[in-house]
Design a protein around this motif. Structure first.
Motif, PDB file in Angstrom:
ATOM      1  N   GLU A   1       0.830  -1.211   0.000  1.00 15.25           N
ATOM      2  CA  GLU A   1       0.000   0.000   0.000  1.00 15.25           C
ATOM      3  C   GLU A   1       0.858   1.252   0.000  1.00 15.25           C
ATOM      4  O   GLU A   1       0.527   2.239  -0.661  1.00 15.25           O
ATOM      5  N   THR A   2       1.970   1.211   0.723  1.00 13.34           N
ATOM      6  CA  THR A   2       2.881   2.359   0.747  1.00 13.34           C
ATOM      7  C   THR A   2       3.471   2.607  -0.638  1.00 13.34           C
ATOM      8  O   THR A   2       3.506   3.752  -1.109  1.00 13.34           O
ATOM      9  N   ARG A   3       3.910   1.536  -1.312  1.00 14.09           N
ATOM     10  CA  ARG A   3       4.450   1.685  -2.674  1.00 14.09           C
ATOM     11  C   ARG A   3       3.394   2.262  -3.612  1.00 14.09           C
ATOM     12  O   ARG A   3       3.684   3.167  -4.409  1.00 14.09           O
ATOM     13  N   GLU A   4       2.168   1.734  -3.523  1.00 11.70           N
ATOM     14  CA  GLU A   4       1.093   2.212  -4.398  1.00 11.70           C
ATOM     15  C   GLU A   4       0.767   3.672  -4.111  1.00 11.70           C
ATOM     16  O   GLU A   4       0.580   4.468  -5.040  1.00 11.70           O
ATOM     17  N   ALA A   5       0.705   4.042  -2.830  1.00  3.18           N
ATOM     18  CA  ALA A   5       0.393   5.426  -2.458  1.00  3.18           C
ATOM     19  C   ALA A   5       1.472   6.381  -2.951  1.00  3.18           C
ATOM     20  O   ALA A   5       1.165   7.465  -3.464  1.00  3.18           O
ATOM     21  N   GLU A   6       2.724   5.981  -2.826  1.00  2.41           N
ATOM     22  CA  GLU A   6       3.819   6.825  -3.295  1.00  2.41           C
ATOM     23  C   GLU A   6       3.759   7.001  -4.809  1.00  2.41           C
ATOM     24  O   GLU A   6       3.952   8.103  -5.325  1.00  2.41           O
ATOM     25  N   ARG A   7       3.485   5.916  -5.521  1.00  5.83           N
ATOM     26  CA  ARG A   7       3.390   5.977  -6.984  1.00  5.83           C
ATOM     27  C   ARG A   7       2.251   6.900  -7.416  1.00  5.83           C
ATOM     28  O   ARG A   7       2.432   7.798  -8.244  1.00  5.83           O
ATOM     29  N   ILE A   8       1.086   6.706  -6.829  1.00  2.00           N
ATOM     30  CA  ILE A   8      -0.073   7.523  -7.191  1.00  2.00           C
ATOM     31  C   ILE A   8       0.149   8.970  -6.767  1.00  2.00           C
ATOM     32  O   ILE A   8      -0.207   9.902  -7.492  1.00  2.00           O
ATOM     33  N   GLY A   9       0.777   9.165  -5.613  1.00  2.00           N
ATOM     34  CA  GLY A   9       1.078  10.521  -5.154  1.00  2.00           C
ATOM     35  C   GLY A   9       2.008  11.254  -6.102  1.00  2.00           C
ATOM     36  O   GLY A   9       1.795  12.434  -6.407  1.00  2.00           O
ATOM     37  N   ARG A  10       3.034  10.555  -6.597  1.00  2.00           N
ATOM     38  CA  ARG A  10       3.948  11.193  -7.560  1.00  2.00           C
ATOM     39  C   ARG A  10       3.208  11.591  -8.831  1.00  2.00           C
ATOM     40  O   ARG A  10       3.400  12.701  -9.353  1.00  2.00           O
ATOM     41  N   VAL A  11       2.356  10.709  -9.324  1.00  2.00           N
ATOM     42  CA  VAL A  11       1.595  11.004 -10.544  1.00  2.00           C
ATOM     43  C   VAL A  11       0.660  12.192 -10.294  1.00  2.00           C
ATOM     44  O   VAL A  11       0.557  13.099 -11.124  1.00  2.00           O
ATOM     45  N   ALA A  12      -0.010  12.196  -9.148  1.00  2.00           N
ATOM     46  CA  ALA A  12      -0.932  13.286  -8.813  1.00  2.00           C
ATOM     47  C   ALA A  12      -0.196  14.623  -8.731  1.00  2.00           C
ATOM     48  O   ALA A  12      -0.689  15.645  -9.224  1.00  2.00           O
ATOM     49  N   LEU A  13       0.983  14.629  -8.130  1.00  2.00           N
ATOM     50  CA  LEU A  13       1.758  15.861  -8.038  1.00  2.00           C
ATOM     51  C   LEU A  13       2.200  16.344  -9.414  1.00  2.00           C
ATOM     52  O   LEU A  13       2.134  17.547  -9.711  1.00  2.00           O
ATOM     53  N   ARG A  14       2.638  15.418 -10.267  1.00  2.00           N
ATOM     54  CA  ARG A  14       3.036  15.812 -11.633  1.00  2.00           C
ATOM     55  C   ARG A  14       1.844  16.375 -12.402  1.00  2.00           C
ATOM     56  O   ARG A  14       2.012  17.248 -13.255  1.00  2.00           O
ATOM     57  N   ALA A  15       0.651  15.897 -12.096  1.00  2.00           N
ATOM     58  CA  ALA A  15      -0.555  16.380 -12.778  1.00  2.00           C
ATOM     59  C   ALA A  15      -1.030  17.708 -12.197  1.00  2.00           C
ATOM     60  O   ALA A  15      -1.966  18.303 -12.729  1.00  2.00           O
TER      61      ALA A  15
END
Length: 98
Positions: A23-37
């Motif tokens: 869950e931590t890996r998934e949250a970090e991945r989605i968080g990075r994408v959200a920030l780039r967006a």
């Protein structure tokens, strides 16, 4: 042959740790994408962001459900906030943008 309850508890603890790490890996991945967006710059409450993310999830799952920002027990579908797509086909929520 049955496992003793202590072994089952150990296995559950190990699986919970694996789940937490995943869950931590998934949250970090989605968080990075959200920030780039650019989502980090949007001032919106969590319910609105949750609704927008649920819309995106439904879109990628091929569903037609609309998000409310509230968790639904069961099939994961819910109804509510509206969204649009930009010229690149990316989902955008009109709710809560400042």
């Amino acid at each position: 042959m049955k496992k003793p309850s202590s072994k089952i508890r150990e296995e559950i603890a190990r699986l919970q740790e694996q789940l937490k790490a995943a869950e931590t890996r998934e949250a970090e991945r989605i968080g990075r994408v959200a920030l780039r967006a650019g989502l980090g710059e949007i001032e919106s409450d969590e319910a609105e962001l949750q609704a927008a993310f649920e819309q995106v999830a439904q879109r990628f799952r091929g569903g037609k459900g609309v998000a409310t920002g509230k968790r639904s027990v069961g099939d994961g579908s819910s109804g509510g906030a509206s969204g649009t797509k930009d010229e690149n086909g990316a989902a955008q929520s009109s709710a809560g943008e400042a």
